[in-house]
Design a protein around this motif. Structure first.
Motif, PDB file in Angstrom:
ATOM      1  N   LEU A 266       0.717  -1.109  -0.061  1.00  0.00           N
ATOM      2  CA  LEU A 266       0.125  -0.074  -0.038  1.00  0.00           C
ATOM      3  C   LEU A 266       0.621   1.215   0.059  1.00  0.00           C
ATOM      4  O   LEU A 266       0.413   2.184  -0.746  1.00  0.00           O
ATOM      5  CB  LEU A 266      -1.023  -0.061   1.203  1.00  0.00           C
ATOM      6  CG  LEU A 266      -1.848   1.334   1.263  1.00  0.00           C
ATOM      7  CD1 LEU A 266      -2.640   1.518   0.250  1.00  0.00           C
ATOM      8  CD2 LEU A 266      -2.606   1.152   2.682  1.00  0.00           C
ATOM      9  N   GLN A 285      -1.197   4.405   6.467  1.00  0.00           N
ATOM     10  CA  GLN A 285      -1.388   3.041   6.695  1.00  0.00           C
ATOM     11  C   GLN A 285      -1.241   2.679   8.211  1.00  0.00           C
ATOM     12  O   GLN A 285      -2.029   1.896   8.642  1.00  0.00           O
ATOM     13  CB  GLN A 285      -0.256   2.481   6.064  1.00  0.00           C
ATOM     14  CG  GLN A 285      -0.535   0.799   5.754  1.00  0.00           C
ATOM     15  CD  GLN A 285       0.375   0.402   4.952  1.00  0.00           C
ATOM     16  OE1 GLN A 285       1.550   0.740   4.421  1.00  0.00           O
ATOM     17  NE2 GLN A 285       0.294  -1.049   4.795  1.00  0.00           N
ATOM     18  N   TYR A 334     -10.023   0.901  -4.739  1.00  0.00           N
ATOM     19  CA  TYR A 334      -9.281   1.907  -4.169  1.00  0.00           C
ATOM     20  C   TYR A 334      -8.030   2.192  -5.319  1.00  0.00           C
ATOM     21  O   TYR A 334      -7.577   3.244  -5.337  1.00  0.00           O
ATOM     22  CB  TYR A 334      -8.921   1.760  -2.609  1.00  0.00           C
ATOM     23  CG  TYR A 334      -7.648   0.644  -2.477  1.00  0.00           C
ATOM     24  CD1 TYR A 334      -6.333   1.517  -2.686  1.00  0.00           C
ATOM     25  CD2 TYR A 334      -7.677  -0.602  -2.104  1.00  0.00           C
ATOM     26  CE1 TYR A 334      -5.209   0.463  -2.470  1.00  0.00           C
ATOM     27  CE2 TYR A 334      -6.707  -1.272  -2.049  1.00  0.00           C
ATOM     28  CZ  TYR A 334      -5.567  -0.919  -2.043  1.00  0.00           C
ATOM     29  OH  TYR A 334      -4.244  -1.602  -1.754  1.00  0.00           O
ATOM     30  N   LEU A 347     -10.043   2.994   1.654  1.00  0.00           N
ATOM     31  CA  LEU A 347      -9.114   2.435   2.565  1.00  0.00           C
ATOM     32  C   LEU A 347      -9.549   2.257   3.830  1.00  0.00           C
ATOM     33  O   LEU A 347      -9.371   1.318   4.519  1.00  0.00           O
ATOM     34  CB  LEU A 347      -7.685   3.365   2.629  1.00  0.00           C
ATOM     35  CG  LEU A 347      -6.950   3.141   1.393  1.00  0.00           C
ATOM     36  CD1 LEU A 347      -5.511   4.012   1.619  1.00  0.00           C
ATOM     37  CD2 LEU A 347      -6.413   1.587   0.990  1.00  0.00           C
ATOM     38  N   ASN A 351      -9.925  -1.561   5.404  1.00  0.00           N
ATOM     39  CA  ASN A 351      -9.522  -1.768   6.790  1.00  0.00           C
ATOM     40  C   ASN A 351     -10.399  -2.467   7.692  1.00  0.00           C
ATOM     41  O   ASN A 351     -10.277  -3.317   8.424  1.00  0.00           O
ATOM     42  CB  ASN A 351      -8.739  -0.724   7.558  1.00  0.00           C
ATOM     43  CG  ASN A 351      -7.349  -0.311   7.147  1.00  0.00           C
ATOM     44  OD1 ASN A 351      -6.392  -0.873   7.685  1.00  0.00           O
ATOM     45  ND2 ASN A 351      -7.316   0.271   6.165  1.00  0.00           N
TER      46      ASN A 351
END
Length: 450
Positions: A266, A285, A334, A347, A351
């Motif tokens: 990512l 992240q 994404y 994102l 998650n």
């Protein structure tokens, strides 16, 4: 289907909830430590490529194959050890091993030394999965099991989140020219000191693990040897229930493959596609994984237990399928949207759905195995899941980018392909597993008088 070994009725009664939740808390700390050591490499792609002369594929093998092979294969004898030994001692030994080997990664001077150190980290971490699943399942009723497993699994997301943020900090502050000389004379790059920071605290976790009370009692090892299930009985049981055990294992394996692929690449995607700095990408992240990930896994556990209380025997697999559907859409989209303003909210969804099934998955493994086979059953599950995910996830993205598209900027397409293909397989496998899972779990509950 065959019946579980006759000795399974000897499983110890659950200890009090304070001891049970203390064990979960310590296991969660161990999981944080393990995932911190495991995931730190994903934010070090740039300095690894530059200072060790590596390709994306070389780095992916450090993140996947080097760790996964021994982590997965050693889980089998460790699972047998878990079923007959002191689980807190096993966890303490494993935590000490993976922490020391993480520290040694910081003094590596060649690709071969990096690879060997990562193998050692995998050896240590092979203890945590079978021991934790077995230990937690012995202390919670099945209608509360997924929530307890989810709290334990929160550690993986918290550890990964810390790794991403810390890795970004290191690259932003310590990725500077020159070398550092260690007290024993070894020269390292300044960014390698991150391995000391993340490895040394694990030694404290190893000591705390010894405070967990083994619910089998003080004479755990002697009792377990008396009722030890022969390996042939374990094999016979798994063969008789291959559809339930195999399909759920491969289903969750492909789910984790997508997670590992996203986690590993990512930050690199954000740098290459949207021009972010590695520090900014790693911070995003880290925050998403540390904050949203634990909420997602806890939500999945609560949802699983709620459905279980309403009589849905296959509740863990249902939650896994919900998560897969959400990931197929959000993780498939994404990488392809043109604006970061669209990437970030997608994102957040990634998650949530990436974390949703993991308490449910651990509960499913515990429920589909008789109590005296749980260590070995979770080791087989770990073998399948981590061999598939650890090798396929990060490496599939790298191979697609390096070999198929032959363009570093095509990483966006590689990530999208992995998500769509992987999650389609998850939906198919978990859907196929459901009838067999219901039959097996119902049989075990009837034999236990539940």
């Amino acid at each position: 289907m065959t019946s579980p070994a006759s000795s399974d009725h000897t499983a110890a009664p659950a200890p009090n909830l304070k001891r049970a939740w203390f064990a979960v808390a310590v296991l969660t700390l161990a999981n944080i430590s393990g995932f911190l050591d495991r995931q730190i490499l994903s934010l070090l792609v740039q300095p690894l490529r530059r200072d060790f002369g590596l390709t994306d594929t070389d780095v992916s093998l450090l993140m996947g194959l080097s760790f996964t092979i021994f982590y997965s294969l050693l889980g089998l004898p460790i699972g047998r050890w878990v079923d007959r030994g002191s689980r807190p001692k096993i966890i303490a030994i494993g935590a000490a091993v993976w922490s020391v080997l993480t520290v040694l990664t910081g003094s590596a001077r060649s690709y071969a030394q990096l690879f060997a150190a990562r193998v050692g980290v995998g050896v240590g971490e092979a203890t945590i999965g079978p021991a934790a699943v077995s230990l937690i399942a012995d202390q919670f009723p099945h209608r509360r099991l997924a929530t307890a497993m989810s709290v334990y699994q929160m550690g993986s997301f918290a550890g990964a989140g810390i790794a991403y943020a810390l890795g970004a900090f290191v690259v932003g502050r310590l990725d500077v020219p020159g070398r550092l000389t260690l007290p024993w004379g070894t020269e390292i790059f300044p960014w390698q000191t991150v391995f000391f920071w993340v490895g040394l605290p694990g030694l404290l976790v190893a000591l705390v693990a010894l405070l967990i009370r083994e619910p089998r009692g003080e004479s755990a090892s002697a009792q377990s040897r008396e009722v030890e299930v022969p390996l042939r009985d374990v094999v016979r049981y798994m063969r008789a229930n291959a559809r339930a055990i195999g399909a759920l294992s491969f289903g969750f394996a492909f789910s984790l493959s997508v997670n590992f692929g996203v986690g590993a690449w990512l930050a690199t995607f954000l740098v290459r596609t949207h021009g972010w700095t590695i520090e900014r990408a790693g911070l995003l992240q880290g925050v998403l994984t540390f904050v949203v990930g634990p909420l997602g896994v806890l939500l999945g556990g609560r949802l699983t237990d709620r459905w279980a209380r309403s009589g849905q025997v296959d509740a863990p697999l249902r939650v896994g399928m919900v998560a897969a559907g959400g990931m197929l859409v959000s993780a498939g989209l994404y990488p392809l949207v043109p604006s970061v303003a669209l990437v970030v909210p997608l994102l957040v969804a990634v998650n949530v759905f990436a974390a949703l099934p993991w308490g449910a998955a651990s509960a499913a493994v515990a429920e589909v195995m008789p109590p005296r086979m749980r260590g070995q059953g979770s080791a087989v599950y770990q073998l399948i899941v981590n061999l598939v995910a650890g090798v396929l996830g990060p490496t599939a993205v790298a191979v697609l980018t390096d070999r198929v598209f032959a363009d570093p900027l095509a990483i966006r397409y590689s990530l999208s392909i992995l998500a769509v293909v992987g999650m389609t397989l998850v939906l198919a496998l978990l859907g196929w597993a459901r009838p067999a899972f219901i039959r097996t779990v119902t049989m075990l509950r009837e034999q236990a008088g539940d």
